[in-house]
Enzyme design. Structure first.
Site, mmCIF file in Angstrom:
data_model
loop_
_atom_site.group_PDB
_atom_site.id
_atom_site.type_symbol
_atom_site.label_atom_id
_atom_site.label_comp_id
_atom_site.label_asym_id
_atom_site.label_seq_id
_atom_site.Cartn_x
_atom_site.Cartn_y
_atom_site.Cartn_z
ATOM 1 N N ASP A 75 -3.685 5.609 6.211
ATOM 2 C CA ASP A 75 -4.189 6.853 6.797
ATOM 3 C C ASP A 75 -5.166 6.483 7.916
ATOM 4 O O ASP A 75 -4.753 6.298 9.058
ATOM 5 C CB ASP A 75 -4.850 7.631 5.646
ATOM 6 C CG ASP A 75 -5.352 8.992 6.019
ATOM 7 O OD1 ASP A 75 -4.552 9.936 6.055
ATOM 8 O OD2 ASP A 75 -6.564 9.134 6.265
ATOM 9 N N PHE A 114 -1.756 16.125 4.218
ATOM 10 C CA PHE A 114 -1.936 15.483 2.925
ATOM 11 C C PHE A 114 -0.618 15.512 2.158
ATOM 12 O O PHE A 114 0.046 16.537 2.090
ATOM 13 C CB PHE A 114 -3.037 16.180 2.128
ATOM 14 C CG PHE A 114 -3.602 15.305 1.052
ATOM 15 C CD1 PHE A 114 -4.447 14.259 1.361
ATOM 16 C CD2 PHE A 114 -3.258 15.509 -0.281
ATOM 17 C CE1 PHE A 114 -4.953 13.428 0.376
ATOM 18 C CE2 PHE A 114 -3.756 14.678 -1.278
ATOM 19 C CZ PHE A 114 -4.609 13.641 -0.945
ATOM 20 N N ARG A 137 1.152 12.090 -9.208
ATOM 21 C CA ARG A 137 1.663 10.735 -8.946
ATOM 22 C C ARG A 137 3.069 10.567 -9.508
ATOM 23 O O ARG A 137 3.833 9.738 -9.042
ATOM 24 C CB ARG A 137 0.758 9.679 -9.596
ATOM 25 C CG ARG A 137 -0.640 9.576 -8.981
ATOM 26 C CD ARG A 137 -1.301 8.290 -9.462
ATOM 27 N NE ARG A 137 -2.744 8.290 -9.282
ATOM 28 C CZ ARG A 137 -3.375 7.918 -8.174
ATOM 29 N NH1 ARG A 137 -2.687 7.560 -7.122
ATOM 30 N NH2 ARG A 137 -4.691 7.919 -8.122
ATOM 31 N N GLU A 149 0.847 -1.199 0.000
ATOM 32 C CA GLU A 149 0.000 0.000 0.000
ATOM 33 C C GLU A 149 0.880 1.246 0.000
ATOM 34 O O GLU A 149 1.986 1.233 0.554
ATOM 35 C CB GLU A 149 -0.883 -0.077 1.270
ATOM 36 C CG GLU A 149 -1.781 1.077 1.569
ATOM 37 C CD GLU A 149 -2.953 1.240 0.605
ATOM 38 O OE1 GLU A 149 -2.699 1.365 -0.604
ATOM 39 O OE2 GLU A 149 -4.099 1.283 1.069
ATOM 40 N N ASP A 150 0.406 2.318 -0.627
ATOM 41 C CA ASP A 150 1.170 3.570 -0.641
ATOM 42 C C ASP A 150 1.192 4.223 0.739
ATOM 43 O O ASP A 150 2.231 4.597 1.254
ATOM 44 C CB ASP A 150 0.616 4.545 -1.694
ATOM 45 C CG ASP A 150 -0.892 4.776 -1.569
ATOM 46 O OD1 ASP A 150 -1.550 4.127 -0.722
ATOM 47 O OD2 ASP A 150 -1.433 5.612 -2.321
HETATM 48 P P1 IMP Z 1 -7.117 4.821 4.449
HETATM 49 O O1 IMP Z 1 -8.139 3.810 4.066
HETATM 50 O O2 IMP Z 1 -7.750 6.009 5.120
HETATM 51 O O3 IMP Z 1 -5.980 4.260 5.269
HETATM 52 O O4 IMP Z 1 -6.538 5.447 3.142
HETATM 53 C C1 IMP Z 1 -5.813 4.756 2.257
HETATM 54 C C2 IMP Z 1 -5.812 5.398 0.888
HETATM 55 O O5 IMP Z 1 -6.159 6.787 0.902
HETATM 56 C C3 IMP Z 1 -4.415 5.353 0.376
HETATM 57 O O6 IMP Z 1 -4.181 4.170 -0.343
HETATM 58 C C4 IMP Z 1 -4.326 6.575 -0.523
HETATM 59 O O7 IMP Z 1 -4.713 6.245 -1.823
HETATM 60 C C5 IMP Z 1 -5.307 7.559 0.074
HETATM 61 N N1 IMP Z 1 -4.617 8.561 0.908
HETATM 62 C C6 IMP Z 1 -4.592 8.652 2.249
HETATM 63 N N2 IMP Z 1 -3.867 9.690 2.670
HETATM 64 C C7 IMP Z 1 -3.393 10.282 1.542
HETATM 65 C C8 IMP Z 1 -2.534 11.417 1.311
HETATM 66 O O8 IMP Z 1 -2.033 12.108 2.226
HETATM 67 N N3 IMP Z 1 -2.271 11.698 0.010
HETATM 68 C C9 IMP Z 1 -2.768 10.971 -1.038
HETATM 69 N N4 IMP Z 1 -3.570 9.914 -0.856
HETATM 70 C C10 IMP Z 1 -3.875 9.564 0.424
#
Ligand code: IMP
Length: 178
Positions: free
Chosen positions: A104, A153, A166, A100-101
């Site tokens: 969050d 962010f 990206r 995963e990137d």
């Molecule tokens: P989560 O489900 O809230 O953990 O979010 C995961 C996904 O949200 C990641 O795979 C990203 O694609 C996107 N995401 C969360 N934070 C950021 C950020 O700071 N910048 C860009 N994408 C984000």
């Protein structure tokens, strides 16, 4: 639609990212102990990190891709995760690495972990390039973390804002959404 004008502050440069990825890959290689791996790229954001990471892991690897969405065009998670693309390989009895990137809220990884666990893999490992501990809304913590970042962010190195940024080779914090 044109690329939005953002104020960016560089957080992590190419050199720092590459050297941390080598360390993570070494840990993953060691953990696998010669066993095969299905490396799963969580689209879209992890495609850059994924391609760098898997090339540093010394193991027999099959690649696969899975898609989720929860953000749309927003900078905050909608809280609802959907599968937009499923794996092509069966994972029963296999070692799986979810790549995963960024983690969050943790909702995406929690959802994916649950979804893939139901398919009886041998073991699921997870690796995230970035981890935002302050934003976490679940108990999810990736097994391998590149860097911890604050609750802001970020874009670049696969991470987007409205589909843009990206392709930045580094990771930057968005300081202003003009
Ligand atoms: P989560 O489900 O809230 O953990 O979010 C995961 C996904 O949200 C990641 O795979 C990203 O694609 C996107 N995401 C969360 N934070 C950021 C950020 O700071 N910048 C860009 N994408 C984000």
């Amino acid at each position: 639609m044109a690329q939005p004008v953002l104020q960016l502050q560089k957080l992590l440069d190419e050199k720092k990212i590459a050297s941390r990825i080598k360390e993570m890959a070494q840990e993953i290689t060691k953990q696998l102990g010669g066993e095969e791996l299905i490396a799963v790229c969580v689209l879209k954001g992890s495609f850059v990190f994924y391609s760098d990471l898997i090339r540093c892991i010394d193991a027999d690897i099959r690649t696969d891709f899975i898609g989720t969405s929860s953000y749309g065009n927003a900078t905050k998670s909608s809280g609802e995760v959907k599968l937009t693309l499923d794996l092509t390989h069966a994972i029963q009895g296999k070692n799986v690495l979810l790549v995963e990137d960024i983690v969050d809220t943790g909702l995406t990884m929690e959802f994916l972990h649950k979804t893939l666990q139901a398919r009886s893999p041998k073991r699921i490992y997870s690796a995230a390039c970035l981890f935002k501990p302050e934003a976490l809304k679940t108990k999810y913590k990736p097994d391998y973390i590149g860097f911890e970042v604050g609750n802001e962010f970020v874009v670049g190195y696969g991470l987007d804002y409205q589909g843009y940024f990206r392709n930045l080779p580094y990771i930057a914090q968005v300081t202003s959404l003009n």
